[in-house]
Design a protein around this motif. Structure first.
Motif, short mmCIF file in Angstrom:
data_model
loop_
_atom_site.label_atom_id
_atom_site.label_comp_id
_atom_site.label_asym_id
_atom_site.label_seq_id
_atom_site.Cartn_x
_atom_site.Cartn_y
_atom_site.Cartn_z
N ALA A 1 1.19 -0.81 -0.57
CA ALA A 1 0.18 -0.32 -0.05
C ALA A 1 0.78 1.14 -0.38
CB ALA A 1 -0.79 0.07 0.79
N ALA A 2 1.96 1.14 0.01
CA ALA A 2 2.76 2.50 0.57
C ALA A 2 3.77 2.11 -0.77
CB ALA A 2 4.19 2.59 1.71
N ALA A 3 3.31 1.82 -2.66
CA ALA A 3 4.61 1.85 -3.40
C ALA A 3 4.35 3.43 -3.96
CB ALA A 3 3.15 0.93 -4.05
N ASN A 4 5.29 4.08 -4.28
CA ASN A 4 5.33 5.39 -4.83
C ASN A 4 6.53 4.61 -5.60
OD1 ASN A 4 6.21 7.56 -4.57
ND2 ASN A 4 4.56 8.20 -3.66
N GLN A 5 6.11 6.17 -6.43
CA GLN A 5 7.41 5.62 -7.80
C GLN A 5 8.93 6.86 -7.57
OE1 GLN A 5 6.19 7.69 -11.36
NE2 GLN A 5 4.80 9.24 -10.37
N VAL A 6 8.00 8.13 -6.75
CA VAL A 6 9.62 9.46 -6.02
C VAL A 6 10.25 7.68 -5.26
CG1 VAL A 6 9.82 10.92 -5.02
CG2 VAL A 6 7.42 11.21 -6.27
N SER B 1 9.94 4.58 -2.36
CA SER B 1 9.23 3.60 -1.13
C SER B 1 9.98 2.65 -1.55
CB SER B 1 7.85 2.76 -2.23
OG SER B 1 7.61 3.07 -3.34
N ASP B 2 10.14 1.62 -0.19
CA ASP B 2 10.70 0.45 0.00
C ASP B 2 10.80 -0.58 -0.92
OD1 ASP B 2 11.25 1.12 2.63
OD2 ASP B 2 9.93 0.10 3.47
N LEU B 3 9.12 -0.44 -1.62
CA LEU B 3 8.82 -1.50 -2.67
C LEU B 3 9.93 -1.26 -4.05
CD1 LEU B 3 6.76 -3.94 -4.52
CD2 LEU B 3 5.98 -2.22 -5.01
N ARG B 4 9.73 0.08 -4.72
CA ARG B 4 10.39 0.72 -5.53
C ARG B 4 12.31 0.18 -5.46
NH1 ARG B 4 11.21 3.73 -9.51
NH2 ARG B 4 13.62 4.45 -10.25
N ALA B 5 12.30 0.62 -4.09
CA ALA B 5 14.00 0.56 -3.89
C ALA B 5 14.37 -0.57 -3.77
CB ALA B 5 14.45 1.73 -2.39
N LEU B 6 13.00 -1.95 -4.03
CA LEU B 6 14.23 -3.26 -3.51
C LEU B 6 13.77 -3.85 -4.62
CD1 LEU B 6 11.70 -3.81 -0.15
CD2 LEU B 6 14.81 -3.79 -0.67
N LYS B 7 13.58 -3.41 -5.57
CA LYS B 7 12.86 -3.74 -6.97
C LYS B 7 13.54 -3.69 -7.76
CE LYS B 7 8.43 -5.99 -6.49
NZ LYS B 7 7.58 -6.28 -7.77
N VAL B 8 14.32 -2.10 -8.05
CA VAL B 8 15.60 -1.53 -8.09
C VAL B 8 16.33 -2.49 -8.73
CG1 VAL B 8 16.52 0.81 -9.22
CG2 VAL B 8 14.00 0.66 -9.03
N ASP B 9 17.33 -2.56 -6.79
CA ASP B 9 18.65 -2.78 -6.83
C ASP B 9 18.09 -4.25 -6.68
OD1 ASP B 9 19.29 -0.31 -6.26
OD2 ASP B 9 18.79 -0.60 -4.32
#
Ligand SMILES: [Fe+2]
Length: 202
Positions: free
Chosen positions: A53-58, A60-68
């Motif tokens: 629910a905290a996903a954010n394109q600027v 978010s933990d989800l974003r940082a984890l998936k990119v790395d």
């Protein structure tokens, strides 16, 4: 989301006796690969409980984890190719991969010159890969573990041009290191991949 931890593949003993790439250099390089494996496991562990629910394109933990995660997985796959197909005696490509290179580049010399130039132009990797849609080999360029592979292509040669691959042995002479890379390629391993992936050679 479930996941399984993976373990680093063992380093083949022959990798410690390469021609022109020192044991010290390979051992340090292998430790970097082990780091990619442990970070991949760590990231997937954290993703298992990330707050969707905290996903954010600027940020978010989800974003940082998936990119790395793509960097860690790229580091694993790239280095498993790299270590697996070194330890041979180099020379001209033989068998099926020799026929593919001849067909798609015109000659071994043209392929080698193009891959070397691609490696000089890249900041991390150069790969010879088979594109299943175009049905041909191409030498792709990479700046990092996660740039710039293309979909539906299978890498067959993975040339690491990060400075960690050669600075100890060649300082800034990347070209000399690339020549040493070619001299240690094991074409039998590459032909094993062509066979295993059923890459058509006609
Ligand atoms: Fe590397």
């Amino acid at each position: 989301m479930t996941y399984k931890e993976i373990a680093a593949r063992e380093l083949k003993p022959g990798l410690l006796q390469l021609d022109g790439i020192s044991r010290t250099s390979v051992e340090a390089h292998y430790r970097l690969y082990q780091g990619y494996v442990s970070k991949r496991n760590e990231i997937l562990g954290k993703l298992a409980s990330v707050e969707l629910a905290a996903a954010n394109q600027v940020y978010s933990d989800l974003r940082a984890l998936k990119v790395d995660l793509t960097f860690a997985i790229g580091g694993i796959k790239n280095h498993e190719l790299y270590f697996e197909h070194l330890g041979g005696s180099g020379g001209d490509p033989t068998g099926a991969v020799g026929r593919l290179i001849q067909r798609d580049f015109g000659s071994t010399e043209a392929w080698r010159a193009d891959l070397k130039a691609t490696g000089i132009a890249g900041r991390g990797w150069a790969w010879t890969a088979y594109d299943w849609d175009e049905r041909r080999l191409f030498n792709y360029i990479g700046d990092a573990q996660n740039t710039f592979p293309v979909w539906n292509a299978t890498p067959l040669v993975a040339l690491d041009v990060y400075e960690h691959a050669y600075f100890l042995d060649y300082q800034t002479d990347r070209g000399a290191y690339i020549d040493a890379f070619f001299a240690n390629l094991d074409w039998n391993v590459v032909n094993g991949w062509v066979d295993a992936y059923r890459i058509p050679t006609d």
